[in-house]
Motif scaffolding. Structure first.
Motif, PDB file in Angstrom:
ATOM      1  N   LYS A   5     -82.808  81.447  34.449  1.00 54.26           N
ATOM      2  CA  LYS A   5     -83.098  82.517  35.401  1.00 54.26           C
ATOM      3  C   LYS A   5     -84.149  83.441  34.806  1.00 54.26           C
ATOM      4  O   LYS A   5     -83.985  83.944  33.693  1.00 54.26           O
ATOM      5  CB  LYS A   5     -81.815  83.319  35.676  1.00 54.26           C
ATOM      6  N   ARG A   6     -85.223  83.634  35.538  1.00 53.33           N
ATOM      7  CA  ARG A   6     -86.298  84.520  35.075  1.00 53.33           C
ATOM      8  C   ARG A   6     -86.418  85.693  36.030  1.00 53.33           C
ATOM      9  O   ARG A   6     -86.154  85.556  37.226  1.00 53.33           O
ATOM     10  CB  ARG A   6     -87.631  83.771  35.045  1.00 53.33           C
ATOM     11  N   PHE A   7     -86.846  86.807  35.486  1.00 55.85           N
ATOM     12  CA  PHE A   7     -87.166  87.966  36.319  1.00 55.85           C
ATOM     13  C   PHE A   7     -88.609  88.365  36.058  1.00 55.85           C
ATOM     14  O   PHE A   7     -89.109  88.193  34.948  1.00 55.85           O
ATOM     15  CB  PHE A   7     -86.255  89.154  35.974  1.00 55.85           C
ATOM     16  N   GLY A   8     -89.250  88.949  37.063  1.00 57.78           N
ATOM     17  CA  GLY A   8     -90.587  89.520  36.878  1.00 57.78           C
ATOM     18  C   GLY A   8     -91.680  88.473  36.861  1.00 57.78           C
ATOM     19  O   GLY A   8     -91.441  87.281  36.999  1.00 57.78           O
ATOM     20  N   GLN A   9     -92.910  88.994  36.733  1.00 59.20           N
ATOM     21  CA  GLN A   9     -94.112  88.165  36.814  1.00 59.20           C
ATOM     22  C   GLN A   9     -95.002  88.385  35.607  1.00 59.20           C
ATOM     23  O   GLN A   9     -94.958  89.445  34.997  1.00 59.20           O
ATOM     24  CB  GLN A   9     -94.939  88.576  38.050  1.00 59.20           C
ATOM     25  N   ARG A  60     -92.717  88.995  32.600  1.00 60.47           N
ATOM     26  CA  ARG A  60     -91.738  87.948  32.848  1.00 60.47           C
ATOM     27  C   ARG A  60     -90.655  87.908  31.758  1.00 60.47           C
ATOM     28  O   ARG A  60     -90.963  87.905  30.574  1.00 60.47           O
ATOM     29  CB  ARG A  60     -92.467  86.606  32.912  1.00 60.47           C
ATOM     30  N   ALA A 114     -83.957  85.666  31.467  1.00 60.98           N
ATOM     31  CA  ALA A 114     -82.649  86.289  31.269  1.00 60.98           C
ATOM     32  C   ALA A 114     -81.573  85.241  30.977  1.00 60.98           C
ATOM     33  O   ALA A 114     -80.554  85.549  30.361  1.00 60.98           O
ATOM     34  CB  ALA A 114     -82.278  87.111  32.496  1.00 60.98           C
ATOM     35  N   THR A 168     -76.456  88.947  33.658  1.00 64.27           N
ATOM     36  CA  THR A 168     -77.120  87.898  34.430  1.00 64.27           C
ATOM     37  C   THR A 168     -76.252  86.640  34.475  1.00 64.27           C
ATOM     38  O   THR A 168     -76.065  86.047  35.545  1.00 64.27           O
ATOM     39  CB  THR A 168     -78.496  87.570  33.816  1.00 64.27           C
ATOM     40  N   GLU A 215     -76.319  86.147  42.154  1.00 65.46           N
ATOM     41  CA  GLU A 215     -77.758  85.892  41.997  1.00 65.46           C
ATOM     42  C   GLU A 215     -77.965  84.397  42.088  1.00 65.46           C
ATOM     43  O   GLU A 215     -77.075  83.627  41.720  1.00 65.46           O
ATOM     44  CB  GLU A 215     -78.246  86.321  40.600  1.00 65.46           C
ATOM     45  N   ASP A 266     -82.719  79.852  38.944  1.00 65.21           N
ATOM     46  CA  ASP A 266     -84.028  79.206  39.097  1.00 65.21           C
ATOM     47  C   ASP A 266     -83.874  77.697  38.920  1.00 65.21           C
ATOM     48  O   ASP A 266     -84.481  76.916  39.649  1.00 65.21           O
ATOM     49  CB  ASP A 266     -85.028  79.752  38.072  1.00 65.21           C
TER      50      ASP A 266
END
Ligand SMILES: Nc1ncnc2c1ncn2[C@@H]1O[C@H](COP(=O)(O)OP(=O)(O)O)[C@@H](O)[C@H]1O
Ligand SMILES: [Mg+2]
Length: 235
Positions: A21-25, A29, A32, A58, A67, A70
């Motif tokens: 699972k990733r957050f942001g760009q 980035r 998590a 997370t 949640e 990914d």
């Protein structure tokens, strides 16, 4: 810690494979959860430890279906959580007992109604109010059933949250730093209570914590760093 000897074991098995699972760009980035694989047998109590930001919450949110992953798979009992559609996911979420650091009680509702809230919109096979009262008795708060949360101490509010987590008859309990807002003596009582309720039914427990006292109640300690499991120790 000795294996439980009580007869009932209602807990579910949790199996995680290659969870990411990733957050942001771009430069922001954050990974998590980074290729996490984990098998938790039914009825095991697992402490998830690690620094703030390591990915504990997370992991619990992904397991609880709060949640979306990914990539990777999460199976809880006979359900592949990662394959569920929106509707099925919300049904699944209601089958999990959550306890949060900040209690998350509804301030305008009485203690009894807070415990009832998760099962009010549902058809259930038990007498809701009777079960809520039994759970309040189990957490030592039946005499405060008609109080509102602001009239209770932090420890009492968290006990209400524990009763609420159990109302839907969950087989998996996810607790995110449940003692994080309590003083150490109250935190210890809280964890003894959770442990007793979980052990009575042989529920599976995953508890994120910074508190060694909480981890001491668990069968296994998993340490995460930067979204990866870096240590996994049976006790
Ligand atoms: N909704 C979100 N949006 C952006 N970043 C997030 C989100 N949730 C968590 N993160 C980031 O993911 C990482 C892991 O966070 P978290 O799982 O909350 O860690 P912990 O519970 O161990 O403190 C942190 O870097 C955090 O900032
Ligand atoms: Mg957290």
């Amino acid at each position: 810690m000795e294996a439980r000897t009580t007869g009932t074991r209602r807990g579910v098995e949790v199996t995680i494979r290659g969870l990411t699972k990733r957050f942001g760009q771009g430069d922001n980035r954050i990974v998590a959860a980074d290729d996490v694989s984990l098998h938790v047998p039914a009825g095991q109590r697992v402490a998830v430890v690690g620094a703030s930001g390591s990915g504990k919450s997370t992991l619990l949110h992904l397991i609880g279906g709060m949640e979306r992953v990914d990539s990777g798979t999460i199976t809880v009992g006979d359900r592949e959580v990662t394959a569920l559609g929106r509707r099925e996911l919300s049904v699944y979420r209601r089958s999990v007992g959550f306890v949060f650091q900040r209690f998350h009680l509804l301030p305008a509702l009485t203690v009894l109604d807070n415990v009832l809230a998760p099962v009010l919109p549902r058809r259930v096979e038990f007498d809701r109010t009777e079960r809520a009262r039994q759970l309040l008795a189990a957490v030592g708060l039946l005499d405060r059933a008609q109080a509102v949360p602001s009239q209770l101490s932090g420890g009492q509010q968290q006990r209400v949250a524990v009763a609420r987590a159990l109302i839907g008859d969950p087989r998996l309990i996810l607790a995110d730093e449940p003692t994080g807002n309590l003083d150490s003596a109250t935190g210890r009582e809280m964890m003894e209570l959770v442990d007793r309720l979980v052990a009575e039914q042989g529920l599976t427990l995953l508890v994120a914590t910074h508190d060694d006292g909480v981890a001491a109640h668990c069968d296994r300690i998993i340490r995460i760093r930067d979204g990866r499991i870096v240590d996994d120790t049976a006790r």
